[in-house]
Design an enzyme around this catalytic site. Structure first.
Site, mmCIF file in Angstrom:
data_model
loop_
_atom_site.group_PDB
_atom_site.id
_atom_site.type_symbol
_atom_site.label_atom_id
_atom_site.label_comp_id
_atom_site.label_asym_id
_atom_site.label_seq_id
_atom_site.Cartn_x
_atom_site.Cartn_y
_atom_site.Cartn_z
ATOM 1 N N GLU A 1 -32.657 0.540 3.066
ATOM 2 C CA GLU A 1 -33.950 1.199 2.874
ATOM 3 C C GLU A 1 -35.024 0.215 3.330
ATOM 4 O OE1 GLU A 1 -34.065 4.237 1.806
ATOM 5 O OE2 GLU A 1 -32.020 4.527 1.056
ATOM 6 N N GLU B 1 38.324 4.385 -1.166
ATOM 7 C CA GLU B 1 38.484 5.778 -0.762
ATOM 8 C C GLU B 1 37.713 6.629 -1.766
ATOM 9 O OE1 GLU B 1 40.184 6.676 1.918
ATOM 10 O OE2 GLU B 1 41.172 4.781 2.410
#
Length: 1396
Positions: free
Chosen positions: A349, A775
């Protein structure tokens, strides 16, 4: 954003006449009148205004309509050509251009067509941060519009007049000035309107655009309470957003009016409370710093008390404020910049009055000039650099730059450049990009002033695994670990995977990349190589320090999908990746496992077979084998059976991986049954019988850890027990194999059925790793709907099995002399015939079941140590061993790490210590990457150099870097071209025998010029970084580097670019392959030049030759020989180069003419690759006593120049590794007991390799890590013997002290003296005896003389007889003496006697 001051509270209509307003402004600028703050009020109301005439002059009028464009053109003209570009980013509602003036040096001429659109802005400039300043967003806030024009004029004119500050600013900064974002509103606003409310039509005051929209309430908002703004009504906002997206703005100022303050994000909050909420960003400190930089240079703003009419009591500490704390603004531009772009924007500003009279413009400019320039300069704070591709060296756009502890990231620009604004402090910064491995650099120090420069070099996420060469000590993780407090019960439930589906290769690839990208701090995705069909063999590493072997931390692996149609393991490992990533940091069990273990998960070893397999398959073999139709689990070398099938690329890749990594435990996941199978898998007879390994008890324990009921052992977890009950029961597949039974769900492999060539046995026998085969189910390729069930059955087992890596014994084996770890020391357990070895820092892991053991640590050159150790079930017990070296010769002083300096003073020399540390750091994991990252590498690798260009390039280096370069001519080619040699050293052309000397030679075959270009790049890289990069500087200061870029310049001139297979140019001008002419009878001028001026000098420690035609390294010999002396060292040097290359070490060059070629480790003995006589490396080793390797850099002999950057990126690290390696091995100094150096002594290593000491008694020889024997021989001195231990990351220094040789004719001096004394005594005694005998004879002679005198007449008669030939009668005379001459002498000398 701001409004101004007003005369009435919000909601009270009416306004003062314009002339009265102007009068009040001029006479009472600090009016104490009380009123509501219009800036806050205008968040919801409209201000009316009227136009006014502008004055004349530079500061006495506002620029309307076309005047603004003209004023910007005039500002541009104030600067020199190439400094500015004027363009428009779009148009307002009413069609007015949104002008932007760009100011930065080096822009070049504007477009010839006069285009003024966004494209006229010109190209972006690498490494130059962009700053934008936007004014007049609210049309009635006009000071900014004028001030920005003045700023543009000041910058341009200042640059032209040579203002140092402005020249520096525009040479380094890309500035964009947009004076008016709302030109329509400006044309409606009226000069002198300071912001009073009014009752005019909507937008008539000029604040809003022509459609009545507030531009600073029209941006997307993170805390939006409604629908996103419609951009059709705000073309100005749309244009700005598009402009922001096309660029990478770093810093921005949004200039307003209505107060005097610097406001920073956030501008609103989730609560949207009108005022009083401090809405902090993650970069709050940075924003406050920027705002203060502006405010502190503004004479009014810095006071914090602008005294704006209506708000006289309003104050701002230091002249700054958080936007939302002042008042809430939803949809503001500054928040959009921060949230959706790289840009840090603050709102400024500038004046209490929005549209003050033109007469005040000069004062406003003076108030803001310094602040504006200072703000622009602040774009250079923090950290700046580039993010580049480590392979190609090209910049990476949109890489994410994140700062630890700051929850706000930015991204890189077009060139990979980034600018991260930060306040002074110490930061850890990470660079991340999809498809690349993230990189974190820790402890980056940011100081007040210019930004710290930090570059990132990212390797592709799918990179070839670079086998570890040393250990790193840096930490790259920034993850916060959340552990429950001790003694508390955690209600946390682990997050379970949700991704249950079959992943074909593209899907799996995306999955892996996704998790590598989402969890960069604990993951690293890499590839072991390619399958037959060129699919990547991916591995996901999960660790708290990915990419780094942490000393003492065990490494674990799972491998799935070895048989392509057995897919459960593949999916379980993807589930496991998701589970570990999502639970790290929150689940204590996962967090502890990841922090204490380096985990490697390979979902698919046979991706080709998987793509052929079929869902639902239970028993078929479709997809089981790889694409060459070989069973990968019958393809590994076997202890009992000769495997005759060719080793497959998948097998080679996995074996190389296992050999290079210190894996401790592993499981190979299969399908078709439900059992854990452990070694051995076969036996000598090949029958199905129990084949017990030495560690049978350990294998049973770890197998049971998977198969048995897995109750949750984590006391902090309340999750219910999980179990693998079907496996543990031992009768898994009754419908398929009704008679099969496995007690407790485990079995010895060979006892089930014989599997020769299996992977698990090879792991156990050839590495330190214990592997079992699991497995996972009776159905090999189950339907997708069943996948969640498999996860539930196995998830606890998968975790529990990984924990077994922490059982048994672990520790370090250390050298008692220097405390360093000993590589390849052996750990043996009494009565268990299976030793393991230590890794690079001396760390080891030995799985054992609970019990008491006698454990011995031993290493070559050390005395072994044995300890009794009790192993318990609560985790591994740590046992360290410290070994003492075997006693060396008392005349050999062996020291560790003297860095090539051997005098005793250097032991405490800080520069030497620093260099030793540097070599160790560069040898560490990621050490060379860090060196490259911190180096300047702006090399122009875009074309090949002809002979003329090469000569000029080398001369250019010498002219630009005269203090570290020397160019010499070794000789001429057949066509009289010079054979150049470039030396790089801190003392070029000065003999420094204590420094190691390395040579790089390229272009022996003229049709393979890639090596030439790589050496030119290396030379420039070294020169460019001297005195800029400390590591490069030290390497150059302590190394003599000789570069011969083109040995065959004649052939190079005939070769043609992009000719990948042609032999044109391979030979020299006389059609001779120079690599067959290195003999004692060399016939070519090129080879003679190298032999006479380089090789025969015998002062090089290492030579690297670059060639083309494949991607591998060969080591001596090229000639067929039975044995190779120093083979381990030569292989070590070749492996070092290959392992630092991103793909060479994989051993799959994939050259078009040899696509199925496999070269284990990427190295091979020359004769096995291309056997021939007369090679340069053979001559170098044999006659130059210098090891030489040949690097083949590309399949194509003469690839396109476009490939040069990537080839440089691939080889840069390897070439630099040679500069580091030349400082290792053994540095020696030979002297006698008086301290005098002994030159030309012969140093014989390992009974084969010979080197000679140089001037000053120095010698240097490269050796592979380990123990080596040394014999030192010099004429006149006793031979010395010793051993030396060579480390992988530092030199070993040896001082050899000679005694004078006390051996004579090869016999001990004492024996020779004794024998000599006895011999002399014997000679003296013999002489005495002879003398006595002679004396006796002498007496007899005297008696004879008397008789002769008495019978003189008879004597004369005999003389006469002798003279007439009757010699016989004389010789037989009784009184004849044998010494006639002597007798005559006596007779003639003693006449008196005769007279008597």
């Amino acid at each position: 954003m701001a409004s101004g001051w007003g005369a009435r509270p919000l909601g009270q209509p009416g306004r003062l006449p314009p002339l009265l307003c102007l009068l009040l402004l001029l006479l009472l600028p600090r009016s104490p009148a009380r009123a509501a703050h219009i800036k806050k009020a205008e968040a919801t109301t409209t201000t009316a205004g009227a136009g006014a005439e502008a004055g004349e002059g530079q500061f006495d009028r506002y620029y309307h309509e076309e005047e603004l464009g003209s004023a910007l053109r005039e500002a541009a003209a104030a600067g020199p050509p190439g400094l500015t570009r004027l363009f428009s980013i779009g148009h307002s509602v009413e069609g007015r251009p949104l002008w932007v003036l760009r100011l930065t040096a080096g822009l070049g001429p504007p477009p010839a067509d006069g285009d003024a659109g966004p494209d006229a802005a010109g190209p972006l400039l690498p490494g130059r941060p962009q700053v934008k300043l936007v004014g007049n967003m609210h049309g009635d806030e006009t000071v900014s519009r004028q001030v920005l024009v003045y700023l543009a004029r000041e910058l341009a004119a200042g640059y032209r007049r040579g203002d140092p500050r402005l020249v520096r600013l525009l040479n380094t900064t890309d500035v964009y000035v947009l004076p008016s974002l709302n030109p329509d509103g400006f044309e409606r606003a009226r000069e002198g309107d300071c912001g009073f409310g009014g009752g005019g039509p909507l937008g008539s005051g000029g604040r809003y655009n022509s459609r009545g929209r507030d531009l600073n309430r029209s941006f997307p908002d993170q805390f939006s309470s409604g629908e996103p703004p419609a951009l059709d009504d705000v073309p100005e906002v749309r244009a700005l957003i598009d402009w922001i997206r096309r660029n990478k703005f770093v810093l921005s100022g949004n200039l307003h009016g209505g107060s005097v303050v610097a406001s920073y994000p956030f501008d609103d909050s989730p609560e949207h409370k009108a005022t009083g909420i401090y809405s902090k960003t993650s970069d709050d400190e940075v924003f406050k710093y920027l705002a203060k930089a502006y405010a502190s240079n503004h004479p009014i703003m810095k006071t914090g008390a602008p005294h704006c009419p209506g708000e006289e009591d309003e104050t701002f500490t230091d002249g700054i404020t958080n936007g939302a704390h002042w008042y809430d603004v939803e949809g503001g531009m500054q928040d959009y910049n921060y949230i959706w772009a790289n840009c840090f924007e603050i709102t400024l500003e500038l004046s209490c009055c929005k549209y003050p009279p033109a007469s005040q413009l000069q004062q406003e400019w003076e108030n803001n000039r310094e602040s504006l320039i200072t703000l622009i300069e602040k774009v250079h704070i923090g950290v700046t650099g580039f993010v580049k591709d480590s392979v190609t060296g090209s910049g990476l756009e949109n890489a994410t730059i994140s700062v630890a502890g700051i929850n706000h990231n930015i991204t890189t620009g077009t060139f990979g450049d980034f600018h991260r604004l930060l306040v002074p402090g110490t930061y850890n910064i990470t660079a991340v990009l999809t498809g690349y491995m993230p990189l974190t650099i820790n402890n980056i120090i940011v100081k007040e002033g210019p930004a710290t420069k930090v570059n990132f070099s990212l390797g592709p996420t799918v990179t070839s695994v670079i086998l570890d060469t040393t250990e790193a000590v840096i930490t790259v993780s920034t993850v916060t670990i959340l552990n429950p407090l001790p003694g508390t019960q955690s209600s946390h439930q682990p997050i379970q995977p949700k991704d249950f589906r079959h992943h074909h290769f593209p899907d799996m690839e995306i999955f892996l990349r996704r998790f590598a990208n989402e969890y960069p701090n604990i993951t690293r995705l890499y590839s072991l190589g390619k399958s037959v069909e060129s699919r990547e063999l991916y591995v996901m590493e999960i660790s708290d320090n990915p990419g780094i072997h942490e000393p003492g931390e065990p490494e674990f692996k799972y491998i799935g999908n070895m048989h392509g149609n057995e897919v459960v393991g593949r999916e379980l490992l993807l589930n496991l990746i998701e589970y570990l990533c999502k639970n790290f940091g929150t689940d204590p069990e996962v967090t502890d496992l990841v922090r204490s273990t380096r985990i490697h998960l390979m979902p698919s070893m046979n991706p080709d077979g998987y793509e052929k397999a079929q869902e639902g398959d239970s028993i078929s073999v479709i997809g089981r084998n790889n694409s060459n139709n070989f069973d990968l689990n019958r393809n590994f070398p076997d202890q009992f059976v000769q495997i005759t099938d060719p080793t497959q690329p998948e097998t080679i890749a996995v074996m190389s991986w296992m050999k290079a990594s210190p894996f401790v435990l592993s499981a190979n996941l299969h399908g078709g049954s439900l059992v854990v199978n452990y070694p051995f898998d076969d036996d000598e007879q090949g029958f199905a019988t129990y084949s017990k390994s030495p560690d049978d008890a350990v294998f049973q324990q770890i197998a049971l850890s998977y198969s048995k009921i897995q109750r949750n052992t984590n006391k902090d977890s309340v999750s219910p027990p999980q179990e693998n009950s079907q496996m543990f029961q031992g009768r898994p597949c009754k419908n398929i194999y009704p008679n099969e039974y496995f007690p407790h769900g485990i079995t010895n492999g060979a006892n089930w059925y014989s599997v020769p060539g299996g992977m698990q046995d090879w792991n156990y026998l050839q590495t330190n790793c214990f592997e079992v085969t699991i497995e996972l189910g009776c159905v090999k390729y189950p339907f997708e709907k069943d996948l969640p069930k498999f996860w539930e059955q196995n998830r606890r087992s998968l975790i529990q099995f990984m924990k077994q890596v922490h059982q048994g014994v672990k520790g370090f084996v250390l050298d008692a002399t220097d405390g360093r770890g000993i590589l390849n020391a052996t750990i043996s357990v009494a009565e268990i015939n299976h030793p393991v070895t230590t890794y690079k820092t001396g760390d080891y892991w030995r799985l054992l079941v609970p019990g008491t053991y006698k454990i011995t640590a031993s290493a070559q050159g050390y005395n072994p140590v044995t300890k009794n150790v009790t192993v318990k079930s609560e985790g591994a017990v740590q046992v360290n061993f410290t070994l003492v070296r075997s006693s060396p010769d008392s005349n050999i002083e062996s020291k560790k790490g003297k860095g090539g300096r051997t005098n005793t003073d250097d032991a405490s020399d800080p520069t030497t210590k620093a260099f030793e540390t540097l070599i160790k750091d560069l040898s560490a994991e990621n050490g060379l990457e860090g060196l490259i990252l911190r180096s300047s590498s702006n090399l122009a690798l875009y074309r090949y150099h002809s002979y003329k260009d090469l000569s000029e390039f080398l001369r250019g280096l010498v002219m630009n870097y005269p203090h570290i370069t020397n160019l010499s001519n070794l000789g001429q080619s057949a066509e009289y071209r010079q054979i150049w040699s470039l030396e790089i050293s801190n003392k070029p052309n000065v003999s420094e025998p204590e420094e190691p000397k390395i040579r790089f030679v390229a272009g022996i075959h003229g049709n393979a010029p890639v090596g030439t270009e790589l050496l030119l790049a290396l030379a420039e890289f070294l020169c460019l970084n001297y005195k800029r990069n400390p590591a490069i500087t030290q390497l150059i200061d302590r190394t003599r580097i000789v570069i011969v870029p083109s040995l065959n310049p004649d052939g190079r001139e005939r070769a043609q670019e992009k000719d990948c297979t042609s032999k044109i140019g391979q030979t020299n001008a006389r059609d001779k392959d120079l690599d067959t002419d290195f003999t004692n009878n060399a016939s070519q001028p090129e080879t003679k030049a190298i032999i006479e001026n380089l090789i025969q000098k015998q002062d090089f420690s290492l030579s690297v030759a670059l060639d083309g035609g494949s991607v591998l390294v060969t080591y001596p010999y090229d000639k067929p020989v039975q044995t190779v002396e120093n083979k381990e060292t030569l292989k070590h040097l070749a492996s070092l180069y290959a392992n630092n290359h991103p793909s060479m070490h994989l051993g799959q060059p994939s050259c078009p003419n040899k696509s199925d070629e496999n070269i284990p480790g990427g190295i091979m003995r020359g004769a096995e690759w291309h056997s021939h006589l007369g090679s340069m490396k053979d001559y170098s080793v044999t006659y130059g006593h210098c090891p030489e390797i040949t690097v083949y850099t590309s399949c194509c002999y003469f690839p396109s120049a476009a490939q040069l950057p990537s080839l440089w990126a691939e080889n840069k690290k390897s070439l630099l590794s040679m500069l580091v390696e030349v400082h290792k091995g053994v540095h020696g100094f030979v002297k006698d007991k008086t301290g005098k150096p002994v030159s030309n002594a012969v140093i014989v290593l390992n009974e084969g390799i010979k080197v000679h000491t140089k001037e000053g008694g120095y010698f240097h020889v490269l050796l592979a890590p380990g123990v080596h024997n040394i014999n030192a021989i010099a004429e006149g001195y006793q031979q010395q013997h010793s051993q030396v231990f060579v480390h992988h990351d530092a030199a070993s220094s040896v001082v050899i002290v000679f005694d004078t040789d006390n051996r004579i004719f090869g016999l001990p001096r004492e024996l020779v003296v004794t024998v000599s004394g006895a011999t002399m005594s014997a000679l003296v005694l013999t002489a005495c005896i002879i003398w006595c005998i002679c004396s006796i004879k002498s007496n007899r002679h005297k008696d004879g003389f008397h008789r002769l005198r008495q019978h003189h007449d008879e004597y004369e008669d005999e003389i006469r007889l002798m003279s007439t030939g009757s010699k016989k009668s004389l010789l037989s005379h009784e009184f004849q003496d044998e010494t006639d001459t002597e007798e005559e002498t006596l007779y003639s000398n003693y006449p008196a006697i005769y007279k008597i």
